[in-house]
Motif scaffolding. Structure first.
Motif, PDB file in Angstrom:
ATOM      1  N   ILE A   1       0.851  -1.189   0.000  1.00 48.79           N
ATOM      2  CA  ILE A   1       0.000   0.000   0.000  1.00 48.79           C
ATOM      3  C   ILE A   1       0.887   1.239   0.000  1.00 48.79           C
ATOM      4  O   ILE A   1       1.708   1.433   0.906  1.00 48.79           O
ATOM      5  CB  ILE A   1      -0.931   0.031   1.224  1.00 48.79           C
ATOM      6  CG1 ILE A   1      -1.713  -1.286   1.342  1.00 48.79           C
ATOM      7  CG2 ILE A   1      -1.880   1.222   1.141  1.00 48.79           C
ATOM      8  CD1 ILE A   1      -2.624  -1.573   0.187  1.00 48.79           C
ATOM      9  N   LYS A   2       0.721   2.061  -1.011  1.00 53.19           N
ATOM     10  CA  LYS A   2       1.511   3.284  -1.112  1.00 53.19           C
ATOM     11  C   LYS A   2       1.250   4.173   0.110  1.00 53.19           C
ATOM     12  O   LYS A   2       0.125   4.292   0.575  1.00 53.19           O
ATOM     13  CB  LYS A   2       1.129   4.021  -2.395  1.00 53.19           C
ATOM     14  CG  LYS A   2       1.950   5.277  -2.652  1.00 53.19           C
ATOM     15  CD  LYS A   2       1.469   5.978  -3.913  1.00 53.19           C
ATOM     16  CE  LYS A   2       2.236   7.272  -4.129  1.00 53.19           C
ATOM     17  NZ  LYS A   2       1.754   8.007  -5.319  1.00 53.19           N
ATOM     18  N   ASP A   3       2.289   4.787   0.621  1.00 50.37           N
ATOM     19  CA  ASP A   3       2.244   5.744   1.734  1.00 50.37           C
ATOM     20  C   ASP A   3       2.036   5.090   3.098  1.00 50.37           C
ATOM     21  O   ASP A   3       2.003   5.794   4.113  1.00 50.37           O
ATOM     22  CB  ASP A   3       1.145   6.802   1.532  1.00 50.37           C
ATOM     23  CG  ASP A   3       1.384   7.630   0.277  1.00 50.37           C
ATOM     24  OD1 ASP A   3       2.565   7.857  -0.055  1.00 50.37           O
ATOM     25  OD2 ASP A   3       0.402   8.049  -0.356  1.00 50.37           O
ATOM     26  N   LEU A   4       1.887   3.761   3.152  1.00 46.64           N
ATOM     27  CA  LEU A   4       1.745   3.087   4.451  1.00 46.64           C
ATOM     28  C   LEU A   4       2.895   2.115   4.653  1.00 46.64           C
ATOM     29  O   LEU A   4       3.161   1.269   3.796  1.00 46.64           O
ATOM     30  CB  LEU A   4       0.418   2.324   4.531  1.00 46.64           C
ATOM     31  CG  LEU A   4      -0.880   3.111   4.424  1.00 46.64           C
ATOM     32  CD1 LEU A   4      -2.065   2.178   4.687  1.00 46.64           C
ATOM     33  CD2 LEU A   4      -0.918   4.288   5.381  1.00 46.64           C
ATOM     34  N   PRO A   5       3.623   2.213   5.793  1.00 50.55           N
ATOM     35  CA  PRO A   5       4.713   1.269   6.060  1.00 50.55           C
ATOM     36  C   PRO A   5       4.181   0.027   6.773  1.00 50.55           C
ATOM     37  O   PRO A   5       3.165   0.078   7.474  1.00 50.55           O
ATOM     38  CB  PRO A   5       5.615   2.070   6.997  1.00 50.55           C
ATOM     39  CG  PRO A   5       4.647   2.912   7.783  1.00 50.55           C
ATOM     40  CD  PRO A   5       3.508   3.241   6.856  1.00 50.55           C
ATOM     41  N   ARG A   6       4.880  -1.063   6.597  1.00 58.67           N
ATOM     42  CA  ARG A   6       4.554  -2.253   7.389  1.00 58.67           C
ATOM     43  C   ARG A   6       5.202  -2.122   8.760  1.00 58.67           C
ATOM     44  O   ARG A   6       6.344  -1.679   8.881  1.00 58.67           O
ATOM     45  CB  ARG A   6       5.032  -3.523   6.688  1.00 58.67           C
ATOM     46  CG  ARG A   6       4.063  -3.985   5.606  1.00 58.67           C
ATOM     47  CD  ARG A   6       4.356  -5.402   5.152  1.00 58.67           C
ATOM     48  NE  ARG A   6       3.259  -5.893   4.330  1.00 58.67           N
ATOM     49  CZ  ARG A   6       2.202  -6.547   4.795  1.00 58.67           C
ATOM     50  NH1 ARG A   6       2.118  -6.796   6.102  1.00 58.67           N
ATOM     51  NH2 ARG A   6       1.243  -6.947   3.997  1.00 58.67           N
ATOM     52  N   VAL A   7       4.465  -2.501   9.781  1.00 62.59           N
ATOM     53  CA  VAL A   7       4.934  -2.432  11.162  1.00 62.59           C
ATOM     54  C   VAL A   7       5.340  -3.828  11.602  1.00 62.59           C
ATOM     55  O   VAL A   7       4.638  -4.809  11.318  1.00 62.59           O
ATOM     56  CB  VAL A   7       3.826  -1.867  12.084  1.00 62.59           C
ATOM     57  CG1 VAL A   7       4.263  -1.904  13.539  1.00 62.59           C
ATOM     58  CG2 VAL A   7       3.468  -0.450  11.661  1.00 62.59           C
ATOM     59  N   ASN A   8       6.472  -3.949  12.278  1.00 65.62           N
ATOM     60  CA  ASN A   8       6.945  -5.241  12.752  1.00 65.62           C
ATOM     61  C   ASN A   8       6.184  -5.684  13.992  1.00 65.62           C
ATOM     62  O   ASN A   8       5.819  -4.872  14.846  1.00 65.62           O
ATOM     63  CB  ASN A   8       8.441  -5.179  13.075  1.00 65.62           C
ATOM     64  CG  ASN A   8       9.270  -4.941  11.832  1.00 65.62           C
ATOM     65  OD1 ASN A   8       8.809  -5.167  10.716  1.00 65.62           O
ATOM     66  ND2 ASN A   8      10.494  -4.477  12.022  1.00 65.62           N
ATOM     67  N   GLY A   9       5.967  -6.988  14.075  1.00 64.06           N
ATOM     68  CA  GLY A   9       5.253  -7.518  15.230  1.00 64.06           C
ATOM     69  C   GLY A   9       5.527  -8.990  15.442  1.00 64.06           C
ATOM     70  O   GLY A   9       6.383  -9.593  14.785  1.00 64.06           O
ATOM     71  N   GLN A  10       4.789  -9.564  16.362  1.00 61.07           N
ATOM     72  CA  GLN A  10       4.970 -10.965  16.714  1.00 61.07           C
ATOM     73  C   GLN A  10       3.634 -11.560  17.119  1.00 61.07           C
ATOM     74  O   GLN A  10       2.783 -10.879  17.706  1.00 61.07           O
ATOM     75  CB  GLN A  10       5.979 -11.090  17.863  1.00 61.07           C
ATOM     76  CG  GLN A  10       6.353 -12.533  18.202  1.00 61.07           C
ATOM     77  CD  GLN A  10       7.424 -12.601  19.268  1.00 61.07           C
ATOM     78  OE1 GLN A  10       7.593 -11.661  20.047  1.00 61.07           O
ATOM     79  NE2 GLN A  10       8.164 -13.692  19.324  1.00 61.07           N
ATOM     80  N   VAL A  11       3.454 -12.839  16.796  1.00 62.38           N
ATOM     81  CA  VAL A  11       2.248 -13.564  17.202  1.00 62.38           C
ATOM     82  C   VAL A  11       2.627 -14.559  18.288  1.00 62.38           C
ATOM     83  O   VAL A  11       3.557 -15.361  18.115  1.00 62.38           O
ATOM     84  CB  VAL A  11       1.605 -14.297  16.001  1.00 62.38           C
ATOM     85  CG1 VAL A  11       0.471 -15.202  16.479  1.00 62.38           C
ATOM     86  CG2 VAL A  11       1.085 -13.298  14.982  1.00 62.38           C
ATOM     87  N   ARG A  12       1.906 -14.486  19.395  1.00 63.93           N
ATOM     88  CA  ARG A  12       2.088 -15.433  20.501  1.00 63.93           C
ATOM     89  C   ARG A  12       0.714 -15.803  21.038  1.00 63.93           C
ATOM     90  O   ARG A  12      -0.109 -14.929  21.311  1.00 63.93           O
ATOM     91  CB  ARG A  12       2.907 -14.822  21.648  1.00 63.93           C
ATOM     92  CG  ARG A  12       4.288 -14.361  21.287  1.00 63.93           C
ATOM     93  CD  ARG A  12       5.142 -14.132  22.559  1.00 63.93           C
ATOM     94  NE  ARG A  12       4.432 -13.407  23.598  1.00 63.93           N
ATOM     95  CZ  ARG A  12       4.406 -12.077  23.699  1.00 63.93           C
ATOM     96  NH1 ARG A  12       5.027 -11.334  22.787  1.00 63.93           N
ATOM     97  NH2 ARG A  12       3.760 -11.479  24.684  1.00 63.93           N
ATOM     98  N   GLY A  13       0.484 -17.088  21.201  1.00 63.58           N
ATOM     99  CA  GLY A  13      -0.785 -17.534  21.770  1.00 63.58           C
ATOM    100  C   GLY A  13      -1.991 -17.002  21.014  1.00 63.58           C
ATOM    101  O   GLY A  13      -2.988 -16.616  21.619  1.00 63.58           O
ATOM    102  N   HIS A  14      -1.911 -17.002  19.691  1.00 62.11           N
ATOM    103  CA  HIS A  14      -2.991 -16.514  18.817  1.00 62.11           C
ATOM    104  C   HIS A  14      -3.321 -15.042  19.073  1.00 62.11           C
ATOM    105  O   HIS A  14      -4.439 -14.602  18.828  1.00 62.11           O
ATOM    106  CB  HIS A  14      -4.258 -17.378  18.975  1.00 62.11           C
ATOM    107  CG  HIS A  14      -4.044 -18.800  18.558  1.00 62.11           C
ATOM    108  ND1 HIS A  14      -3.900 -19.172  17.241  1.00 62.11           N
ATOM    109  CD2 HIS A  14      -3.929 -19.941  19.293  1.00 62.11           C
ATOM    110  CE1 HIS A  14      -3.712 -20.486  17.175  1.00 62.11           C
ATOM    111  NE2 HIS A  14      -3.727 -20.980  18.403  1.00 62.11           N
TER     112      HIS A  14
END
Length: 713
Positions: A636-649
Motif C-alpha cells: 500500500i503506497k504511503d503506508l509502512p509495514r509495522v513489525n510484530g509478533q504472534v504469541r498464543g494466537h
C-alpha cells in the motif's frame, strides 16, 4: 486418504483442518437403499496465493472450460462402469451439463405428466408436490420417510386391505426421488435428486392448475399439522426467511412473494396461509409478526392498520423481550401516520387522532429502545431501529398540515426537541465509528432522515439547513470527521470557534486537536504536532476519572511514533492508555457496536509528525480493499509495514523494547506463533493489525534480540 482425525489434531493449517472436518462429516452420509450406488463428494478448493482483483465480482453457476473437460471425461468413465445406471446420477449430470433448466425438465417423462394429469388428488401426486415445494424453496430439505408412510396410510389402501409401501405408491416418480439416511440417524429421508428438478416439477404442477398456494395449504394441513416440531425449520425457511435483494432484504419470503404474483393482488391466500401457520405454531412470535407486516405493507383495505396492530401485539405477547417484534408495532403506527399526512394534507382537521397515532408510534419506538438495551447485554447486536424510528416519526409530525391547531401541535413538537437531539448525537458517533459490515454501509436514506430530523427541530429562521448541520457537527468528534468526506472549507470557516481551548477542558482540547489533524490531512496550515502533543500531555498527567475515549485515541495517534517527542521527557504510557481504552470501549461502546464493523479512522503512515496519520478517506477504494481483503503480499503506497509478533494466537506490535497487544483485523490470519508485519490502523476500540504477513526470514534476529533483552531486564 489419511485419517481425518489425525490431521485435525496435528495440523496447524486452518484450511487443511476445515477440509478434513468437511470430509469427516460427508463420509458419515450413507446410502440406505442402494449399496452399489456411488455417492459424489465434489470439493473445488484452491490456496489463496494471489491478490484479489478489486471491483465487482460476479458469481455464476457455470463451469470453467477446464472443469467442463474434466466432467466430460468423468462422465465417460461413469457410463463405461455403470452403464444405464449412470443416467440416474441426476445431480452429476445437471452439473456436467452446465446447470441448464432444460436438462432438469427432460427428466420429467410423459408418463409422469400423464400420472399427474390423471389424478392430482392421488397421494403420490400430492407427495411429489410437497417434495417439489420444499426442495424448490428450501434446497437440501427432506421429508422423513416414516411421515410419508403415515400420510399414505391415511390416504390409500390396497384392495386386500394391506398398507401400500411408499416405494409402490411413488413408483411413477422413482427416478426423481432419493432415499437416504442422514448422519448417524436411522430414520430414512426422502427428497428430490436436485433443486432444479424440484423447480421443474413445480412448473408442471402450476401448468396443471395446481398453484403454490394449493400445494402449501395441502402440505400444512396434511403433513405439518400434528407434527409441527418436525417441520419447524422447513416452514420458517419457506414462509419467514427473507432473501437478500439487490440493495437490501426482500419484504417477505420468496414463497409468499411468488404466491402474491400467482394472481393479481393475491393477499387473501397469503393471509390464509400465515394465519394457519400462526395457529399451528402457536408459541412462535414470527408468524404473527409476518402477518402484521403483510397487512400494513401489502393489504389495501381501510382496516389494515387495525389488523396489523392486532397481529403485532400478538407477536409481542409471545415474546415480550424481542425488540424487533416491538419495532413492527412502531412501523405500523409510523406508516399509518405517514399515510394520513400524504392523503389528508392541509384538509386534515382531526388533530387529536393524528397526534394520538404519533404518540403511539413514539411510545412503541421507545419500548424498542428499552428492550434493545437489555438485549445488547446478552451478546446480541444492538437494534438501532427504535432510535431511528423515533426520529422518523418526529420528522413526519414536525411538518404540520394543521392551520387551526397550531398551538396544540407546537406544544407537542416542543416536548420532543430534547429527545431528538440526544438521538441525533447517538447516531453521529455511531455512524462515524462503525458501519453494518466490512462491505456494507447504512442506506443513504438512513443518514438523510437523521440529518433532516435535526434540521427541522433546530434550524433558526436566519440559517440555512446546511449551516445548521455544520454548526452542530463542529461540536463533536464524529461530526468533525465528517468534514474530511465533505467540504473542508466549512471547517476552516468555523475554525475560530475551536481556537484557544482551555488547557484543563478535555472536550475543547480534543476537538481542537482533531480539527488540526483534519486540516493537516487537507494540506492546510495547522498547529505543529509537538504543540498538540504538549496539550495532550498536560491533560494526561491530570489523571482525570471521566476520561473520553476520543482523548485516548488521540494519545495513540500522536504518541505512537518510535522517536520520543521533543520537549516531552515523560510521554504517556501507551500500555496504560490501551487498558483505559479497552475499559471505556467495553463500558460505553461495546453493546452498541457489537456485531458491526469498526471503521479504521486513521492509518499509520510514513511521514513525520501529523504527516504520519493517514485518514481512511485519503486511501482509494482499491487500497482499502487490499488492506482488508487482499493477499499478504500486497503493498500500500504511503503506508509502512509495522513489525510484530504472534504469541498464543495474539498479535503484538514491537515498539522499542516493548510489545503492544493489537486486535487482528482478520483473526484467522493469526494462526501460529512467529514474527509478522502488518499495516497499522486505529479504530475507536484501539489499534488494529491489517493484512498480517508472517516474516520468518526478514527480521528474526532483530526481534529475537529485543525479545531476549525484555526477558532479561
Amino acid at each position: 486418504m489419511s485419517n481425518p482425525d489425525k490431521i485435525i489434531q496435528n495440523s496447524d493449517n486452518k484450511g487443511e483442518k476445515l477440509l478434513c472436518y468437511l470430509l469427516k462429516s460427508l463420509l458419515k452420509l450413507k446410502r440406505a437403499d442402494q449399496t452399489n450406488h456411488p455417492a459424489f463428494i465434489i470439493i473445488n478448493a484452491y490456496q489463496k496465493n494471489v491478490v484479489r482483483v478489486p471491483g465487482d465480482v460476479k458469481l455464476k453457476m457455470e463451469l470453467l472450460p477446464e472443469e467442463k473437460d474434466r466432467f466430460a471425461q468423468k462422465k465417460l468413465q461413469l457410463e463405461s462402469k455403470h452403464k444405464e445406471m449412470s443416467q440416474t446420477f441426476h445431480a452429476f449430470n445437471i452439473m456436467q451439463g452446465g446447470f441448464q433448466k432444460e436438462d432438469a425438465e427432460k427428466l420429467i417423462t410423459e408418463e409422469m405428466v400423464k400420472h399427474i394429469e390423471k389424478d392430482t388428488k392421488s397421494s403420490s401426486t400430492r407427495l411429489l408436490s410437497f417434495l417439489a415445494l420444499i426442495n424448490s424453496y428450501v434446497p437440501g430439505s427432506h421429508l422423513l420417510k416414516i411421515f410419508c408412510e403415515d400420510f399414505i396410510k391415511e390416504e390409500e389402501w390396497s384392495t386386500d386391505g394391506e398398507n401400500l409401501l411408499l416405494e409402490t405408491i411413488m413408483k411413477p416418480f422413482e427416478g426423481l426421488i432419493v432415499t437416504y439416511s442422514e448422519g448417524e440417524k436411522e430414520d430414512q429421508c426422502i427428497r428430490l435428486a436436485h433443486p432444479m428438478i424440484a423447480d421443474a416439477c413445480l412448473k408442471i404442477f402450476t401448468e396443471h392448475k395446481l398453484t403454490r398456494y394449493d400445494i402449501a395449504l395441502d402440505f400444512l394441513n396434511s403433513m405439518v399439522k400434528g407434527n409441527e416440531s418436525n417441520y419447524e425449520k422447513i416452514c420458517k425457511s419457506m414462509f419467514i426467511t427473507r432473501p437478500e435483494g439487490l440493495m437490501e432484504k426482500e419484504k417477505f419470503s420468496r414463497l409468499i412473494l411468488d404466491i402474491m404474483h400467482e394472481r393479481e393482488n393475491n393477499t387473501e391466500q397469503c393471509i390464509c396461509l400465515l394465519e394457519l401457520l400462526s395457529d399451528l405454531f402457536c408459541t412462535d412470535p414470527f408468524y404473527p409478526q409476518v402477518l402484521a407486516r403483510f397487512y400494513y405493507i401489502k393489504v389495501q383495505e381501510e382496516n389494515k392498520y387495525v389488523e396489523a396492530e392486532h397481529w403485532a401485539k400478538m407477536a409481542i405477547e409471545r415474546d415480550p423481550q424481542n425488540s424487533h417484534l416491538r419495532d413492527t408495532l412502531g412501523q405500523i403506527h409510523k406508516n399509518n401516520l405517514r399515510k394520513i399526512w400524504i392523503e389528508a394534507g392541509e384538509t386534515c382537521t382531526d388533530v387529536e387522532n393524528v397526534l394520538a397515532i404519533a404518540q403511539s408510534a413514539i411510545d412503541a419506538f421507545k419500548d424498542v429502545e428499552e428492550v434493545a438495551e437489555k438485549e445488547s447485554e446478552d451478546d446480541t447486536g444492538f437494534n438501532n431501529r427504535g432510535l431511528f424510528g423515533f426520529l422518523q416519526v418526529c420528522k413526519i409530525i414536525h411538518s404540520s398540515p394543521f392551520q387551526h391547531f397550531e398551538q396544540q401541535h407546537s406544544d407537542f413538537i416542543s416536548r420532543l426537541k430534547g429527545d431528538v437531539e440526544s438521538r441525533y448525537d447517538f447516531f453521529e458517533w455511531y455512524l462515524a465509528f462503525s458501519r453494518l459490515s466490512l462491505n456494507k454501509e447504512e442506506p443513504d436514506y438512513f443518514h438523510e432522515d437523521v440529518d433532516e430530523c435535526y434540521r427541522k427541530y433546530f434550524k433558526p429562521r436566519e440559517q440555512t439547513d446546511v449551516m445548521t448541520l455544520n454548526e452542530k457537527k463542529m461540536k463533536s468528534f464524529g461530526g468533525l470527521l465528517h468534514f474530511l468526506k465533505s467540504d473542508i472549507n466549512v471547517l476552516k470557516e468555523h475554525q475560530s470557534a475551536l481556537k484557544n481551548p482551555k488547557s484543563d477542558d478535555e472536550t475543547q482540547t480534543v476537538l481542537y486537536i482533531l480539527a488540526n489533524i483534519i486540516l493537516n490531512q487537507s494540506g492546510d496550515p495547522c498547529e505543529k504536532a509537538e504543540d498538540l502533543q504538549a496539550r495532550l500531555q498536560r491533560l494526561w498527567l491530570r489523571e482525570m476519572q471521566d476520561r473520553r475515549q476520543e482523548f485516548n485515541l488521540l494519545i495513540l495517534l500522536l504518541f505512537w511514533a518510535d522517536e520520543a517527542p521533543p520537549g516531552i521527557t515523560n510521554p504517556p504510557n501507551l500500555e496504560k492508555c490501551l487498558k483505559k481504552m479497552h475499559h471505556l470501549y467495553k463500558s460505553k461502546y461495546q453493546k452498541y457496536l457489537r456485531g458491526r464493523y469498526l471503521v479504521p479512522l486513521f492509518f499509520f503512515g510514513k511521514g513525520k509528525g501529523l504527516e504520519r496519520l493517514v485518514h481512511t478517506s485519503k486511501l482509494n477504494q482499491t487500497a482499502l480493499e487490499l488492506l482488508t481483503e487482499g493477499d499478504e503480499s500486497v503493498k500500500i503506497k504511503d503506508l509502512p509495514r509495522v513489525n510484530g509478533q504472534v504469541r498464543g494466537h495474539r498479535v503484538f506490535a514491537i515498539r522499542r523494547e516493548k510489545q503492544i497487544k493489537l486486535t487482528p483485523h482478520d483473526p484467522s490470519s493469526v494462526c501460529k506463533p512467529g514474527l509478522v508485519s502488518f499495516y497499522l490502523g486505529f479504530t475507536i476500540r484501539g489499534p488494529v493489525a491489517y493484512n498480517i504477513r508472517y516474516e520468518e526470514k526478514s527480521f528474526r534476529g532483530a526481534c529475537y534480540m529485543k525479545t531476549h533483552r525484555m526477558k532479561t531486564t
